[in-house]
Design a protein around this motif. Structure first.
Motif, PDB file in Angstrom:
ATOM      1  N   GLY A   1       0.843  -1.208   0.000  1.00 48.32           N
ATOM      2  CA  GLY A   1       0.000   0.000   0.000  1.00 48.32           C
ATOM      3  C   GLY A   1       0.872   1.250   0.000  1.00 48.32           C
TER       4      GLY A   1
ATOM      5  N   PRO B   1       0.045   7.702   2.183  1.00 48.36           N
ATOM      6  CA  PRO B   1       0.944   8.412   3.098  1.00 48.36           C
ATOM      7  C   PRO B   1       1.578   7.511   4.159  1.00 48.36           C
ATOM      8  N   ALA B   2       0.832   6.531   4.688  1.00 46.63           N
ATOM      9  CA  ALA B   2       1.404   5.653   5.729  1.00 46.63           C
ATOM     10  C   ALA B   2       2.536   4.809   5.151  1.00 46.63           C
TER      11      ALA B   2
ATOM     12  N   GLU C   1       2.200  -1.250  -4.676  1.00 49.15           N
ATOM     13  CA  GLU C   1       0.973  -0.435  -4.772  1.00 49.15           C
ATOM     14  C   GLU C   1       0.136  -0.928  -5.953  1.00 49.15           C
ATOM     15  N   LYS C   2      -1.156  -1.116  -5.689  1.00 50.61           N
ATOM     16  CA  LYS C   2      -2.006  -1.677  -6.760  1.00 50.61           C
ATOM     17  C   LYS C   2      -2.365  -0.638  -7.819  1.00 50.61           C
ATOM     18  N   ASN C   3      -2.336   0.632  -7.479  1.00 51.77           N
ATOM     19  CA  ASN C   3      -2.679   1.681  -8.450  1.00 51.77           C
ATOM     20  C   ASN C   3      -1.446   2.087  -9.270  1.00 51.77           C
TER      21      ASN C   3
ATOM     22  N   GLY D   1      -2.286   7.267  -2.439  1.00 56.86           N
ATOM     23  CA  GLY D   1      -3.472   6.820  -1.702  1.00 56.86           C
ATOM     24  C   GLY D   1      -4.659   7.745  -1.880  1.00 56.86           C
ATOM     25  N   LEU D   2      -5.426   7.907  -0.819  1.00 49.60           N
ATOM     26  CA  LEU D   2      -6.673   8.690  -0.902  1.00 49.60           C
ATOM     27  C   LEU D   2      -6.427  10.158  -1.211  1.00 49.60           C
ATOM     28  N   GLN D   3      -5.222  10.648  -0.952  1.00 51.94           N
ATOM     29  CA  GLN D   3      -4.967  12.063  -1.277  1.00 51.94           C
ATOM     30  C   GLN D   3      -5.016  12.300  -2.789  1.00 51.94           C
TER      31      GLN D   3
ATOM     32  N   ASN E   1      -8.346  13.763  -3.490  1.00 48.91           N
ATOM     33  CA  ASN E   1      -8.758  14.901  -2.648  1.00 48.91           C
ATOM     34  C   ASN E   1      -8.447  16.226  -3.351  1.00 48.91           C
TER      35      ASN E   1
ATOM     36  N   ASN F   1      -5.770  20.840   1.750  1.00 48.87           N
ATOM     37  CA  ASN F   1      -5.482  20.084   2.965  1.00 48.87           C
ATOM     38  C   ASN F   1      -4.867  21.056   3.966  1.00 48.87           C
TER      39      ASN F   1
ATOM     40  N   THR G   1      -2.776  -0.643   3.606  1.00 51.88           N
ATOM     41  CA  THR G   1      -3.706  -0.665   2.470  1.00 51.88           C
ATOM     42  C   THR G   1      -4.867   0.326   2.618  1.00 51.88           C
TER      43      THR G   1
ATOM     44  N   GLU H   1      -8.435  -8.801   0.985  1.00 51.34           N
ATOM     45  CA  GLU H   1      -7.431  -9.537   0.194  1.00 51.34           C
ATOM     46  C   GLU H   1      -6.247  -9.955   1.051  1.00 51.34           C
TER      47      GLU H   1
ATOM     48  N   ASP I   1      -4.660   4.295   7.999  1.00 46.60           N
ATOM     49  CA  ASP I   1      -6.111   4.140   8.153  1.00 46.60           C
ATOM     50  C   ASP I   1      -6.534   2.689   8.388  1.00 46.60           C
TER      51      ASP I   1
ATOM     52  N   CYS J   1      -6.163  10.435   9.055  1.00 43.49           N
ATOM     53  CA  CYS J   1      -5.773  11.605   8.256  1.00 43.49           C
ATOM     54  C   CYS J   1      -4.312  11.430   7.865  1.00 43.49           C
ATOM     55  N   VAL J   2      -3.794  12.371   7.101  1.00 43.75           N
ATOM     56  CA  VAL J   2      -2.410  12.235   6.635  1.00 43.75           C
ATOM     57  C   VAL J   2      -1.438  12.276   7.818  1.00 43.75           C
TER      58      VAL J   2
HETATM   59  C1  LIG Z   1     -11.914  13.276  -0.210  1.00 41.81           C
HETATM   60  C2  LIG Z   1     -10.948  13.109   0.915  1.00 41.81           C
HETATM   61  C3  LIG Z   1     -10.421  14.214   1.522  1.00 41.81           C
HETATM   62  C4  LIG Z   1      -9.514  14.088   2.562  1.00 41.81           C
HETATM   63  N1  LIG Z   1      -9.010  15.203   3.107  1.00 41.81           N
HETATM   64  C5  LIG Z   1      -8.043  15.120   4.038  1.00 41.81           C
HETATM   65  C6  LIG Z   1      -7.418  16.290   4.536  1.00 41.81           C
HETATM   66  O1  LIG Z   1      -7.744  17.415   4.154  1.00 41.81           O
HETATM   67  N2  LIG Z   1      -6.438  16.150   5.451  1.00 41.81           N
HETATM   68  C7  LIG Z   1      -6.012  14.916   5.870  1.00 41.81           C
HETATM   69  O2  LIG Z   1      -5.065  14.845   6.650  1.00 41.81           O
HETATM   70  N3  LIG Z   1      -6.605  13.787   5.431  1.00 41.81           N
HETATM   71  C8  LIG Z   1      -7.602  13.860   4.528  1.00 41.81           C
HETATM   72  N4  LIG Z   1      -8.197  12.713   4.045  1.00 41.81           N
HETATM   73  C9  LIG Z   1      -7.833  11.422   4.641  1.00 41.81           C
HETATM   74  C10 LIG Z   1      -6.468  10.932   4.157  1.00 41.81           C
HETATM   75  O3  LIG Z   1      -6.411  10.959   2.748  1.00 41.81           O
HETATM   76  C11 LIG Z   1      -6.233   9.520   4.670  1.00 41.81           C
HETATM   77  O4  LIG Z   1      -6.410   9.481   6.072  1.00 41.81           O
HETATM   78  C12 LIG Z   1      -4.813   9.061   4.336  1.00 41.81           C
HETATM   79  O5  LIG Z   1      -4.623   9.066   2.943  1.00 41.81           O
HETATM   80  C13 LIG Z   1      -4.561   7.666   4.888  1.00 41.81           C
HETATM   81  O6  LIG Z   1      -3.329   7.199   4.415  1.00 41.81           O
HETATM   82  P1  LIG Z   1      -3.037   5.621   4.307  1.00 41.81           P
HETATM   83  O7  LIG Z   1      -1.695   5.513   3.702  1.00 41.81           O
HETATM   84  O8  LIG Z   1      -3.288   4.989   5.619  1.00 41.81           O
HETATM   85  O9  LIG Z   1      -4.151   5.036   3.342  1.00 41.81           O
HETATM   86  P2  LIG Z   1      -4.556   5.408   1.845  1.00 41.81           P
HETATM   87  O10 LIG Z   1      -4.307   6.815   1.552  1.00 41.81           O
HETATM   88  O11 LIG Z   1      -5.928   4.862   1.681  1.00 41.81           O
HETATM   89  O12 LIG Z   1      -3.539   4.539   0.965  1.00 41.81           O
HETATM   90  C14 LIG Z   1      -3.643   3.144   0.888  1.00 41.81           C
HETATM   91  C15 LIG Z   1      -2.987   2.667  -0.390  1.00 41.81           C
HETATM   92  O13 LIG Z   1      -2.963   1.249  -0.418  1.00 41.81           O
HETATM   93  C16 LIG Z   1      -3.301   0.801  -1.720  1.00 41.81           C
HETATM   94  N5  LIG Z   1      -3.823  -0.560  -1.626  1.00 41.81           N
HETATM   95  C17 LIG Z   1      -5.006  -0.966  -1.110  1.00 41.81           C
HETATM   96  N6  LIG Z   1      -5.108  -2.309  -1.187  1.00 41.81           N
HETATM   97  C18 LIG Z   1      -3.971  -2.757  -1.757  1.00 41.81           C
HETATM   98  C19 LIG Z   1      -3.473  -4.039  -2.111  1.00 41.81           C
HETATM   99  N7  LIG Z   1      -4.175  -5.159  -1.872  1.00 41.81           N
HETATM  100  N8  LIG Z   1      -2.262  -4.129  -2.702  1.00 41.81           N
HETATM  101  C20 LIG Z   1      -1.528  -3.019  -2.958  1.00 41.81           C
HETATM  102  N9  LIG Z   1      -1.955  -1.770  -2.653  1.00 41.81           N
HETATM  103  C21 LIG Z   1      -3.153  -1.642  -2.044  1.00 41.81           C
HETATM  104  C22 LIG Z   1      -4.323   1.803  -2.206  1.00 41.81           C
HETATM  105  O14 LIG Z   1      -4.411   1.808  -3.618  1.00 41.81           O
HETATM  106  C23 LIG Z   1      -3.736   3.110  -1.656  1.00 41.81           C
HETATM  107  O15 LIG Z   1      -2.836   3.712  -2.550  1.00 41.81           O
HETATM  108  C24 LIG Z   1      -9.127  12.804   3.007  1.00 41.81           C
HETATM  109  C25 LIG Z   1      -9.661  11.663   2.406  1.00 41.81           C
HETATM  110  C26 LIG Z   1     -10.565  11.811   1.372  1.00 41.81           C
HETATM  111  C27 LIG Z   1     -11.124  10.567   0.711  1.00 41.81           C
END
Ligand SMILES: Cc1cc2nc3c(=O)[nH]c(=O)nc-3n(C[C@H](O)[C@H](O)[C@H](O)COP(=O)(O)OP(=O)(O)OC[C@H]3O[C@@H](n4cnc5c(N)ncnc54)[C@H](O)[C@@H]3O)c2cc1C
Length: 320
Positions: A9, A12-13, A32-34, A39-41, A44, A48, A110, A249, A288, A296-297
């Protein structure tokens, strides 16, 4: 030789964990699958405003800067890649469609996905909403609703946020909340101000009974706390139904690989100790997917750092 750590994944994490691991002398590889990290950023488009020292950036800008940072650090990344098999001998063997890696530890980052059509599928008439340009599930989208009567469904921050944003230009917003408002106090207050100003109607304890397309309009039949059935016509619908962890998965892969079950908590998030270790030795979860109180990020980046320190401690103590 440097120890290889597989990070599944690339949000940001995962990216933060990779940077910390590199600085601690490991060789991190992000899977990374994409087609791109971020990720979710990546979805967005809003500013932020929640990260100290970084201002004036949208989530998409931030994702790009995080990617550039990892490129400068030459962190290995497999994009468009999904893990197909994980097995464990002395080390973990991780297979994607194109590569086979040997790693000393695995970090699961993920994240989450937004809940979409599946959350309303059982409601009569919901199939009529599929692919309608007047219906929006994506929390990163800002639908054009100028002069329209809009239903927003969802009482968390994404629901409240879009209701507040659209109320400026829509004719009227109806906010449907299953129990009570749940977002930040600041957002709840803005909703109440919109109600006082006559721009928003709040339907609390509202249970939607059915949807029906009537030409350009969509009818919603619903019951409120008094159990009385009501119906209203809308030009657009905006669903903000929350998020679900991406765990299915990865849980299956660990079970198929005979490594035991990852423990999940009530919401289906990966359970860890305070330092983000799962019960499976040398397997960690961050961001997350590990259910921080404030997803959040900032928490994702902090989680990445905590996991890297746990790995440093665990793999060093294994050597002694
Ligand atoms: C519209 C929106 C606005 C937001 N605004 C803010 C903000 O203003 N400020 C803030 O701090 N946070 C904001 N957030 C929240 C923030 O984006 C998330 O909390 C943060 O991205 C979490 O990071 P993460 O790395 O844990 O997960 P994610 O960002 O979800 O990244 C997970 C990654 O894992 C990948 N993945 C999933 N499954 C698999 C797999 N089986 N194999 C390989 N890769 C996989 C996904 O494709 C993705 O790239 C927002 C979220 C959204 C949806």
């Amino acid at each position: 030789m440097k120890k290889v750590i597989a990070i599944v994944g690339g949000g940001p994490a995962g990216m933060s964990c990779a940077l910390w691991l590199k600085n601690l002398g490991f060789c991190p590889i992000i899977i990374e699958k994409n087609p791109q990290l971020g990720g979710l950023q990546n979805i967005n488009p809003f500013h932020n405003t929640w990260i100290l020292g970084i201002w004036g950036r949208t989530g998409k800008n931030l994702a790009q800067e995080l990617r550039q940072h990892l490129e400068i650090e030459c962190i290995s990344t497999l994009l468009d890649s999904q893990v197909q098999r994980i097995t464990k001998g002395d080390n973990f063997k991780i297979c994607t469609a194109d590569y086979e890696l040997t790693a000393q530890a695995i970090v699961i980052t993920t994240g989450q996905r937004f809940k979409g059509y599946e959350t309303i599928k059982s409601i009569p008439g919901s199939h009529q909403l599929l692919r309608s340009p007047r219906v929006c599930f994506n929390p990163g989208a800002i639908p054009t609703t100028h002069g329209q009567v809009v239903a927003v469904v969802g009482g968390g921050d994404n629901g409240l946020g879009i209701a507040i944003r659209l109320a400026d230009t829509a004719k009227h917003i109806h906010l449907f909340v299953r129990s009570k408002l749940q977002g930040f106090t600041m957002n709840q207050n803005l909703i109440l101000r919109g109600v006082e100003a006559g721009k928003i109607t709040l339907h609390k304890s509202a249970i939607i009974q059915s949807f029906e397309r009537l030409g350009e309009k969509i009818k919603i039949v619903f019951k409120e706390s008094n159990n009385q059935e009501r119906e209203l016509l809308f030009d657009s619908l905006c669903f903000r139904m929350g998020f679900a962890p991406n765990t299915e998965e990865i849980v299956q892969l660990f079970e198929e690989g005979g490594m035991g079950s990852l423990e999940l908590n009530a919401g289906g998030y990966i359970a860890t100790d305070a330092f983000l270790r799962t019960p499976i030795p040398n397997v960690y979860a961050a961001g997350d997917v590990a259910n921080p109180r404030d997803p959040c990020v900032a928490t994702a980046v902090a989680h990445g750092a905590i996991v890297a320190r746990s790995i440093d401690e665990d793999l060093r103590s294994e050597q002694i």
